[in-house]
Design an enzyme around this catalytic site. Sequence first.
Site, PDB file in Angstrom:
ATOM      1  CG  ASP A 251      -2.074  -0.928   1.148  1.00 58.02           C
ATOM      2  OD1 ASP A 251      -2.332  -1.413   0.048  1.00 58.02           O
ATOM      3  OD2 ASP A 251      -2.725  -1.173   2.184  1.00 58.02           O
ATOM      4  CE  LYS A 273      -7.825   0.132  -2.913  1.00 56.95           C
ATOM      5  NZ  LYS A 273      -7.995  -0.958  -1.997  1.00 56.95           N
ATOM      6  N   GLY A 304      -0.292  -0.944   5.712  1.00 60.81           N
ATOM      7  CA  GLY A 304       0.093  -0.090   6.815  1.00 60.81           C
ATOM      8  C   GLY A 304      -0.715  -0.390   8.064  1.00 60.81           C
ATOM      9  CB  THR A 334      -3.421  -0.582  14.868  1.00 54.56           C
ATOM     10  OG1 THR A 334      -4.287   0.151  13.997  1.00 54.56           O
ATOM     11  CG2 THR A 334      -3.733  -0.224  16.313  1.00 54.56           C
ATOM     12  CB  ALA A 335      -2.165   4.231  12.821  1.00 53.93           C
ATOM     13  CG  MET A 386      -8.915   6.735   6.724  1.00 53.02           C
ATOM     14  SD  MET A 386      -9.638   5.270   5.938  1.00 53.02           S
ATOM     15  CE  MET A 386     -10.178   4.335   7.380  1.00 53.02           C
TER      16      MET A 386
END
Length: 467
Positions: A251, A273, A304, A334-335, A386
């Site tokens: 990604d 993307k 990611g 995870t972020a 997001m």
Amino acid sequence: MRVFLASIPLDGARVVVVGSGEPALAKLRLFLDSPAELLWFAPDGLPSPLEIPAGAPAPVTRRPDFADLIDARLVFIAVNDIVKAHAVAKTARALGAQVNIVDQPDSSDFHTPALIDRDEVVVAVATGGSAPILARDLRSRIEGVLPQGVASVARLAGDLRRTVKESVPDFMARRRFWEKAFRGPAADLAAEGRMAEARREMVRLLNAAAAPHETPPQGLVHIVGAGPGDPELLTLKALRALQDADVIIHDRLVSSEILDRARRDARRIYVGKSRGDHSVPQDEIERLMIEEARAGHRVVRLKGGDPFVFGRGGEELEAMRAAGIETIVVPGVTAALACAASTGLPLTHRDHAQAVTFVTGQPKPGGVDADWSRLAAPNHTLAVYMGAGQAERIAADLLAAGRDGATPVVVIENGSRPDQRVVKGRLDRLGALVARLDLTGPALLFIGETAALAVSDDQPALSEVAA
């Protein structure tokens, strides 16, 4: 890559060492057990007999001349007179030798790395001559995990290499044979010195690899979480999958530093993307994964963060199962966890937050948005993925549901990476805060009382405050 470590065969090579101090003696010791022809010149005088390494060649108490340097492959010079050192170096180079002037990296053709010598297997760590102590420290760490019997494994592989190449002409099949051999009982037996048993096991594997197959063996898919971008946050399992992969489908959020940890000859396919730009549709990505696995490849789908946290890994796993492809999921950091940890923001806290929710601010087109009215309770941390593009609307929905406008918020861009940005504010100004930042990298929003504990770019760290 600032330096390239080449493997130089020593069979029949001439190695010349010039000098008599400890630096020269250290170079002598490197080559005493090698098959090289070793010559030693001591123009500054001989060391104490007790200092001369056992098995060292008889020293010649003069500088090497033209004849001595003919056919020399490597020349090490460690003498007191730098002018004389450069004179010897000039002659050696004219005759085609590579020269190392000890403690003169800018005047040397190569630098001596920190070496782990296991006979057939040699591991080297180099810093380009700039930090030899660091190289030695790294060598010690590697040496602690390198099996003593690894040379026996390499020796057995060398004995069988030609036979394997003739019996298994296909490159990919041959590599899979060696991987099974090096990671299974054959390698363990060889490392223990049980060479006859190890050879029998190798031959058994070779016969199986050389047997004709009516259909090519099916490959394997690993759906791997790459973490937030810091390569040191990769799991060991993710690293092994990357280093075994034939094909890596990755990604946009996967950093170049992560990809640098992968096997160099793995084929890499970019399917990144970004918001509003899905250059490779999801169904095409899944078709590609299936196609590569059915061709017999080991595929790493590299995503990611964590593939099962807003990463569409669940959809890809369903597609692989429907196609009958063996699939292994490797979770990643995870972020939300990485961004919070990198700023000192606790996602839960006994005094400030008894719950944490991971929520996306960008539902799929036509999908159902999050119920922000149920997420507006106090003492509750929200980690919004997001959400930067929807920051003003998210804030308005939370305020309308009763969340206090003074609730702390943090925006973290490129979390855990060297270019991380951290800015704090309050909920009723979140939209303006995000707009002012002009974000270009991936960003997370944290909303809740614990956000006040994060260290932002315009705030000193707690250790600095204490000092």
